[in-house]
Design an enzyme around this catalytic site. Sequence first.
Site, mmCIF file in Angstrom:
data_model
loop_
_atom_site.group_PDB
_atom_site.id
_atom_site.type_symbol
_atom_site.label_atom_id
_atom_site.label_comp_id
_atom_site.label_asym_id
_atom_site.label_seq_id
_atom_site.Cartn_x
_atom_site.Cartn_y
_atom_site.Cartn_z
ATOM 1 C CD1 TRP A 63 -5.602 -12.633 27.621
ATOM 2 C CD2 TRP A 63 -5.044 -11.531 25.389
ATOM 3 N NE1 TRP A 63 -5.372 -11.157 27.623
ATOM 4 C CE2 TRP A 63 -5.238 -10.518 26.766
ATOM 5 C CE3 TRP A 63 -4.640 -11.264 24.330
ATOM 6 C CZ2 TRP A 63 -5.117 -9.120 26.528
ATOM 7 C CZ3 TRP A 63 -4.766 -9.710 24.054
ATOM 8 C CH2 TRP A 63 -4.950 -8.802 25.090
ATOM 9 C CG ASN A 64 -1.918 -18.458 27.237
ATOM 10 O OD1 ASN A 64 -2.284 -18.429 28.608
ATOM 11 N ND2 ASN A 64 -2.684 -19.639 26.422
ATOM 12 C CG ASP A 77 14.499 -26.102 8.816
ATOM 13 O OD1 ASP A 77 13.877 -25.685 9.657
ATOM 14 O OD2 ASP A 77 15.444 -26.926 8.627
ATOM 15 C CG HIS A 81 17.653 -22.477 8.993
ATOM 16 N ND1 HIS A 81 18.208 -21.864 10.112
ATOM 17 C CD2 HIS A 81 17.856 -23.912 9.244
ATOM 18 C CE1 HIS A 81 18.456 -22.711 10.909
ATOM 19 N NE2 HIS A 81 18.044 -24.087 10.460
ATOM 20 C CG HIS A 210 20.011 -27.577 7.919
ATOM 21 N ND1 HIS A 210 19.945 -28.925 8.511
ATOM 22 C CD2 HIS A 210 19.207 -26.632 8.481
ATOM 23 C CE1 HIS A 210 19.258 -28.700 9.587
ATOM 24 N NE2 HIS A 210 18.358 -27.609 9.288
HETATM 25 C C1 23J Z 1 20.988 -24.651 13.597
HETATM 26 C C2 23J Z 1 21.867 -25.065 13.260
HETATM 27 C C3 23J Z 1 22.109 -26.416 12.993
HETATM 28 C C4 23J Z 1 20.863 -27.155 12.844
HETATM 29 C C5 23J Z 1 19.691 -26.532 13.142
HETATM 30 C C6 23J Z 1 19.553 -25.335 13.449
HETATM 31 C C7 23J Z 1 18.260 -27.242 12.951
HETATM 32 O O1 23J Z 1 18.562 -28.570 12.857
HETATM 33 C C8 23J Z 1 17.297 -26.651 12.537
HETATM 34 O O2 23J Z 1 16.011 -26.538 13.240
HETATM 35 O O3 23J Z 1 17.037 -25.835 11.317
HETATM 36 S S1 23J Z 1 21.055 -28.900 12.598
HETATM 37 MN MN MN Z 2 14.863 -26.185 11.655
#
Ligand code: 23J
Ligand code: MN
Length: 262
Positions: A63-64, A77, A81, A210
């Site tokens: 295991w790791n 995502d 986020h 996002h």
């Molecule tokens: C944090 C800040 C900017 C970005 C991102 C994360 C991602 O692309 C992500 O993986 O959600 S652009």
């Molecule tokens: Mn992401």
Amino acid sequence: MSTNLLMQFAQAIATKTIRVIDLTQTLEPTTPILPLPPEFGQSWPFKIEEISRYDDRGPAWYWNNFSCGEHTGTHFDAPIHWVSGKDHAHNATDTIAVDQFIAPACVIDVVQEVKDNPDFLLTQKHVEAWEQEHGRIPEGSWVLMRTDWSKRKGAKDYLNMDEGGSHVPGPHADLVQFLVRERNVIGWGGESVGTDAGQAFTSTPPFPCHCIMHGANRFGLASLTNLDQLPATGAVLITPPLKIVNGSGSPCRVLALVSSAT
Ligand code: 23J
Ligand code: MN
């Protein structure tokens, strides 16, 4: 054959009438991660360390330990986020309703467009032309942009950075707005390190995928691969992230179901 729908489904998987395609990249220490400007906090790269391997540290077991940021490799995502999605109910990896993790996908092929223009932005006009050929994007679908970007091996080519930042394709802000408002999609997925284009910090709003997707409580999938094996319509994705408490996302084994029956 059983008339029960789920037994028919299991049978179709067993006989490969429905094929299962892995849209996931292997997590390894070389997995590229998004470097943010130095004034910001940084994501950990994927690290793996052997605990034991049938040896004096554990004679009968292998295991790791591993560690990484939530947004490492092929990942999901969650709306929490982004600041625009922070106040939605059920917006984190542990609280999103699990039925959201099974949804159909539309695949838009822009391999040719991206070839000469790594900063390519997919527009509403392009998607409407796609709909002329393949029909209207069904509500609740993932929209996946096929770029073949995942065929770029190594962080240098994959991130494609210069003094001006990263140069990778993504969706135009107006398209993200259209997909949310006019098509009621479940989310956006792409083959590069994040869901937004490399130059998305310059757009209005910054990081439109996002900002707008998560602002509308929708999701993202990043660092997908094997999109060249999917039909334009008709695939169903299985995308459950790890159930991290208040998680903003997680590495995800993304699977696509594709029917070879007509
Ligand atoms: C944090 C800040 C900017 C970005 C991102 C994360 C991602 O692309 C992500 O993986 O959600 S652009
Ligand atoms: Mn992401």
